[in-house]
Design a protein around this motif. Structure first.
Motif, mmCIF file in Angstrom:
data_model
loop_
_atom_site.group_PDB
_atom_site.id
_atom_site.type_symbol
_atom_site.label_atom_id
_atom_site.label_comp_id
_atom_site.label_asym_id
_atom_site.label_seq_id
_atom_site.Cartn_x
_atom_site.Cartn_y
_atom_site.Cartn_z
ATOM 1 N N UNK A 109 6.569 -14.872 70.977
ATOM 2 C CA UNK A 109 7.308 -14.802 72.246
ATOM 3 C C UNK A 109 8.806 -15.015 72.052
ATOM 4 N N UNK A 110 9.354 -14.392 71.008
ATOM 5 C CA UNK A 110 10.778 -14.456 70.675
ATOM 6 C C UNK A 110 11.251 -15.870 70.343
ATOM 7 N N UNK A 111 10.327 -16.670 69.842
ATOM 8 C CA UNK A 111 10.652 -17.990 69.315
ATOM 9 C C UNK A 111 10.139 -18.083 67.880
ATOM 10 N N UNK A 112 10.835 -18.849 67.058
ATOM 11 C CA UNK A 112 10.356 -19.164 65.716
ATOM 12 C C UNK A 112 10.164 -20.666 65.614
ATOM 13 N N UNK A 170 0.772 -28.495 72.586
ATOM 14 C CA UNK A 170 -0.496 -28.639 73.312
ATOM 15 C C UNK A 170 -1.440 -29.585 72.584
ATOM 16 N N UNK A 171 -1.612 -29.348 71.276
ATOM 17 C CA UNK A 171 -2.489 -30.224 70.501
ATOM 18 C C UNK A 171 -2.244 -30.031 69.009
ATOM 19 N N UNK A 172 -2.733 -31.000 68.236
ATOM 20 C CA UNK A 172 -2.781 -30.905 66.778
ATOM 21 C C UNK A 172 -4.210 -31.236 66.367
ATOM 22 N N UNK A 173 -4.782 -30.433 65.480
ATOM 23 C CA UNK A 173 -6.150 -30.669 65.009
ATOM 24 C C UNK A 173 -6.138 -30.774 63.493
ATOM 25 N N UNK A 174 -6.879 -31.757 62.957
ATOM 26 C CA UNK A 174 -6.973 -31.909 61.510
ATOM 27 C C UNK A 174 -8.219 -31.205 60.989
ATOM 28 N N UNK A 223 -1.001 -26.219 67.838
ATOM 29 C CA UNK A 223 -0.901 -25.271 68.946
ATOM 30 C C UNK A 223 0.325 -25.639 69.773
ATOM 31 N N UNK A 224 1.361 -24.825 69.679
ATOM 32 C CA UNK A 224 2.562 -25.072 70.462
ATOM 33 C C UNK A 224 2.330 -24.676 71.917
ATOM 34 N N UNK A 225 3.129 -25.229 72.823
ATOM 35 C CA UNK A 225 2.907 -25.048 74.248
ATOM 36 C C UNK A 225 3.702 -23.913 74.868
ATOM 37 N N UNK A 226 3.617 -23.834 76.198
ATOM 38 C CA UNK A 226 4.300 -22.793 76.959
ATOM 39 C C UNK A 226 5.807 -23.037 76.982
ATOM 40 N N UNK A 238 1.135 -20.537 75.985
ATOM 41 C CA UNK A 238 1.018 -20.992 74.602
ATOM 42 C C UNK A 238 0.814 -19.797 73.680
ATOM 43 N N UNK A 239 1.383 -19.822 72.474
ATOM 44 C CA UNK A 239 1.230 -18.695 71.547
ATOM 45 C C UNK A 239 -0.242 -18.382 71.273
ATOM 46 N N UNK A 240 -0.529 -17.107 71.010
ATOM 47 C CA UNK A 240 -1.901 -16.695 70.713
ATOM 48 C C UNK A 240 -2.393 -17.256 69.385
#
Length: 248
Positions: A109-112, A170-174, A223-226, A238-240
C-alpha cells in the motif's frame, strides 16, 4: 534507529483518534506511558513520553560498584555484544542474549516496512519495583524473576504524496505459537504516529517471549496495521502479507 539497551520502549501518545482503533491503542494510561519511558534508555524520534507518575518518579536503582567493574557492564545501555548487560532505573538487569542485524523489509500500500535490528534480552528483576513495572507495561499478571523479551527496531517509509497516520502493529506471532498484541505482552511505539509524504520514521516494539529459556522462539511473524489520513479516512487496511524475521 537504535534503541540503546532497552528492555521496554516508549508507548506513543496518540495525537489522533483513529476510526476503528481498539480501545487500548488509543487509551494507554498515563502511568503506563511513564513506566515505559523510564524503562527505556532512549526514545524513538516519533514518540513523546509523559511526565513520571508521583509513585515512580523518585525511584532510582543503584548499581553496586562491584557490578560496575564487570567488563561486560555497559552504563549507557548500548548493548551490541552477547553477554553485555545494563540496568534500567527500576533495577532490571538486561543482558543481550542474541542479536540479528540482517535487514528485512516488506512493501504494501505504498509503504515500506523495514526491520533494521532485533535483539533478544535476558531480563532479571532485582527489585519488586522492576517486576511491577514490567507487569504493567506488558499487561502480565505475574512475570517471573528472570524472563526474555525481544526488542525490534524498524522503519516505515511513506511513498504517498500525503501525510499518513499509523494504527500500529496488529499482532506478532512466534514460531512457538505465541500470539502477542498491544493489549497482551507487546508494546509498539508506532500507533497513532504520523509519517510525512515521502518520508521515513523509525519505531520500536518490545514483546515478551514465553518460556524462551526452555523452548526458544527462532522466528517472529509481524502483521502491520491499517493506515489513515490526517482526517481519519482509512487509506488501506492491514497488508495482505506479513513480515517474518529470524531472532538468530
Amino acid at each position: 534507529m537504535k534503541v540503546k539497551g532497552s528492555l521496554f520502549i516508549i508507548i506513543a501518545i496518540l495525537t489522533v483518534v483513529l476510526a476503528g482503533c481498539g480501545g487500548n491503542k488509543s487509551n494507554q494510561s498515563n502511568e503506563k506511558k511513564s513506566l515505559s519511558a523510564d524503562m527505556s534508555n532512549s526514545s524513538t524520534s516519533s514518540s513523546t513520553s509523559s511526565s513520571s507518575s508521583s509513585s515512580w518518579s523518585n525511584y532510582q536503582y543503584k548499581v553496586p560498584k562491584s557490578v560496575q567493574k564487570n567488563a561486560d557492564y555497559v552504563k549507557n545501555g548500548d548493548l551490541s555484544t552477547k553477554q553485555q548487560f545494563t540496568f534500567d532505573r527500576f533495577g532490571t538487569r538486561q543482558q543481550l542474549a542474541d542479536v540479528s542485524t540482517k535487514p528485512v523489509d516488506i512493501k504494501a500500500d505504498q509503504l515500506t516496512y523495514k526491520v533494521n535490528q532485533v535483539r533478544v534480552i535476558k531480563n532479571t528483576a532485582k527489585t519488586p519495583q522492576a517486576k511491577e513495572a514490567a507487569e504493567q507495561v506488558l499487561n502480565l499478571r505475574n512475570i517471573p524473576d528472570t524472563y526474555y523479551t525481544f526488542v525490534l527496531n524498524y522503519t516505515v517509509t511513506n511513498h504517498h504524496h500525503f501525510k499518513i497516520v499509523l494504527n500500529g502493529v496488529d499482532y506478532v506471532k512466534t514460531d512457538q505459537d505465541q500470539m502477542l498484541t498491544t493489549t497482551n505482552q507487546l508494546t509498539d511505539s508506532s500507533a497513532g504516529n504520523k509519517v510525512g509524504a515521502n518520508r521515513a520514521v523509525s519505531f520500536a516494539m518490545t514483546g515478551y517471549l514465553h518460556n524462551y529459556a526452555s523452548h526458544p522462539a527462532t522466528k517472529l511473524t509481524i502483521q502491520f496495521g491499517a493506515i489513515y489520513t490526517m482526517n481519519q479516512k482509512k487509506v488501506a487496511a492491514s497488508p495482505d502479507s506479513t513480515l517474518t524475521i529470524d531472532l538468530r
